[in-house]
Design a protein around this motif. Structure first.
Motif, PDB file in Angstrom:
ATOM      1  N   LEU A 215       1.030  -1.071  -0.320  1.00 40.76           N
ATOM      2  CA  LEU A 215       0.053   0.517   0.108  1.00 40.76           C
ATOM      3  C   LEU A 215       0.983   1.474  -0.335  1.00 40.76           C
ATOM      4  O   LEU A 215       0.289   2.812  -0.060  1.00 40.76           O
ATOM      5  CB  LEU A 215      -0.685  -0.109   1.243  1.00 40.76           C
ATOM      6  N   LEU A 216       2.195   0.972  -0.368  1.00 42.03           N
ATOM      7  CA  LEU A 216       3.084   2.325  -0.137  1.00 42.03           C
ATOM      8  C   LEU A 216       3.237   2.793   1.155  1.00 42.03           C
ATOM      9  O   LEU A 216       2.917   4.336   0.807  1.00 42.03           O
ATOM     10  CB  LEU A 216       2.622   3.128  -1.573  1.00 42.03           C
ATOM     11  N   CYS A 217       2.951   2.634   2.262  1.00 39.34           N
ATOM     12  CA  CYS A 217       2.604   3.143   3.881  1.00 39.34           C
ATOM     13  C   CYS A 217       3.621   2.710   4.390  1.00 39.34           C
ATOM     14  O   CYS A 217       4.641   1.632   3.871  1.00 39.34           O
ATOM     15  CB  CYS A 217       1.368   3.713   3.965  1.00 39.34           C
ATOM     16  N   SER A 218       3.794   3.198   5.534  1.00 31.63           N
ATOM     17  CA  SER A 218       4.816   2.887   6.775  1.00 31.63           C
ATOM     18  C   SER A 218       3.564   1.367   7.387  1.00 31.63           C
ATOM     19  O   SER A 218       2.285   1.873   7.423  1.00 31.63           O
ATOM     20  CB  SER A 218       5.188   3.853   7.399  1.00 31.63           C
ATOM     21  N   VAL A 219       4.677   1.072   8.042  1.00 34.05           N
ATOM     22  CA  VAL A 219       4.284  -0.032   8.922  1.00 34.05           C
ATOM     23  C   VAL A 219       2.957   0.543   9.943  1.00 34.05           C
ATOM     24  O   VAL A 219       2.305  -0.134  10.282  1.00 34.05           O
ATOM     25  CB  VAL A 219       5.106  -0.720   9.430  1.00 34.05           C
ATOM     26  N   ARG A 220       3.727   1.734  10.209  1.00 38.75           N
ATOM     27  CA  ARG A 220       3.092   2.066  11.974  1.00 38.75           C
ATOM     28  C   ARG A 220       1.615   3.273  10.966  1.00 38.75           C
ATOM     29  O   ARG A 220       0.384   2.672  12.277  1.00 38.75           O
ATOM     30  CB  ARG A 220       3.611   3.427  12.112  1.00 38.75           C
ATOM     31  N   THR A 221       1.699   2.956   9.799  1.00 36.15           N
ATOM     32  CA  THR A 221       0.119   3.880   9.416  1.00 36.15           C
ATOM     33  C   THR A 221      -1.167   3.020   9.345  1.00 36.15           C
ATOM     34  O   THR A 221      -2.264   2.618   9.624  1.00 36.15           O
ATOM     35  CB  THR A 221       0.694   3.702   8.073  1.00 36.15           C
ATOM     36  N   VAL A 222      -0.144   1.189   8.987  1.00 36.06           N
ATOM     37  CA  VAL A 222      -1.042   0.138   8.572  1.00 36.06           C
ATOM     38  C   VAL A 222      -1.318  -0.639  10.521  1.00 36.06           C
ATOM     39  O   VAL A 222      -3.056  -0.038   9.815  1.00 36.06           O
ATOM     40  CB  VAL A 222      -0.457  -1.227   8.116  1.00 36.06           C
ATOM     41  N   ARG A 223      -0.510  -0.024  11.256  1.00 36.48           N
ATOM     42  CA  ARG A 223      -1.102  -0.668  12.818  1.00 36.48           C
ATOM     43  C   ARG A 223      -2.125   0.443  13.028  1.00 36.48           C
ATOM     44  O   ARG A 223      -3.281  -0.443  13.868  1.00 36.48           O
ATOM     45  CB  ARG A 223       0.031  -0.732  13.433  1.00 36.48           C
TER      46      ARG A 223
END
Length: 275
Positions: A215-223
């Motif tokens: 999704l071209l984002c950070s792991v922090r954004t997903v969590r």
């Protein structure tokens, strides 16, 4: 299928590398500290009020197009840029704006975006907005000054090379953004395209890390996004969130139990699914 996915991941990695190169170039530009004028680069606009005024002026002088990266923070001049964008669109100019995905779950923000689309503004959202930025006619770019002693100032860039970097950054972010074609539909749906894609990937067994890469984002954004969804669904676990998401039509009902189980398992670190 595996080869296709591998090639897609290679393309994403190349895009990430190009973005990293662009960011480094911007960092070099923003380290410029001349107190008055920057020669061929541009000049400083000092203070938040002057920045707001300059945004309005530049937008009113636009002849062809206006590009806006908006962090959607009312404490910044972003709202002034959006109003300027509305006026430019009504004059027949091409106006594109990029916002954070969080606006999709904010009814007040979506009301503003609805009024912008009615005026002819093209909208997209992304997981992370790099910074506030305005590009006018491909000739002038306004970016934060990035100076510790002047956090509210901006740099007005006019050198062709500097403006080209600003354009490259905008176009890259726009290429990975999700369009906002009908804000009314998004407001009623209660789930954004980003959240739906995230749920689907996690339900398929991808880890947070793997989902973030796709999704071209950070792991922090997903969590953070998953935690917000769990809160919105009133779920105490990812399993429960998966079940309720499927019941609401956010995930296919086929294989409901296994999808929910996979969502629960992805919470465990270190589990990776081969593409």
């Amino acid at each position: 299928m595996g080869d296709l996915l591998a090639r897609a991941e290679d393309d994403i990695e190349r895009q990430r590398q190009r973005l990293a190169t662009t960011r480094l170039a911007f960092a070099a530009l923003l380290s410029y500290r001349d107190t008055e004028r920057g020669g061929d680069i541009g000049f400083h606009v000092r203070g938040v009020d002057q920045v707001r005024m300059r945004i309005t002026q530049l937008a009113s002088w636009a002849r062809e197009d206006l590009l806006i990266l908006s962090p959607d923070d009312s404490s910044t001049p972003a709202s002034v840029g959006l109003e300027a964008g509305r006026a430019a669109a009504r004059r027949g100019l091409t106006v594109r704006t990029i916002h954070h995905h969080k606006v999709r779950s904010d009814a007040q923000a979506m009301t503003l975006l609805q009024s912008l689309t009615c005026a002819g503004v093209q909208l997209a959202t992304v997981p992370e907005v790099p910074q506030l930025m305005l590009v006018v006619d491909g000739e002038v770019a306004l970016v934060p000054a990035g100076l510790p002693d002047e956090p509210t100032g901006a740099l007005e860039l006019r050198a062709p090379g500097a403006v080209a970097l600003a354009l490259a950054l905008f176009e890259w972010v726009w290429s990975v953004g999700l369009p906002v074609d009908n804000p009314d539909d998004v407001t009623r749906s209660s789930v954004t395209p980003f959240e739906r894609a995230m749920l689907q990937l996690l339900a398929e067994g991808h880890t947070d890390e793997s989902t973030a890469r796709r999704l071209l984002c950070s792991v922090r954004t997903v969590r953070r996004s998953m935690a917000a969804l769990m809160h919105r669904l009133g779920a105490r676990s990812r399993f429960q969130a998966g079940t309720r998401a499927a019941e609401m039509g956010w995930l296919p009902r086929t294989g409901l139990r296994s999808a929910s189980a996979d969502l629960e398992e992805t919470a465990a670190p270190g589990r990776e699914v081969a593409a």
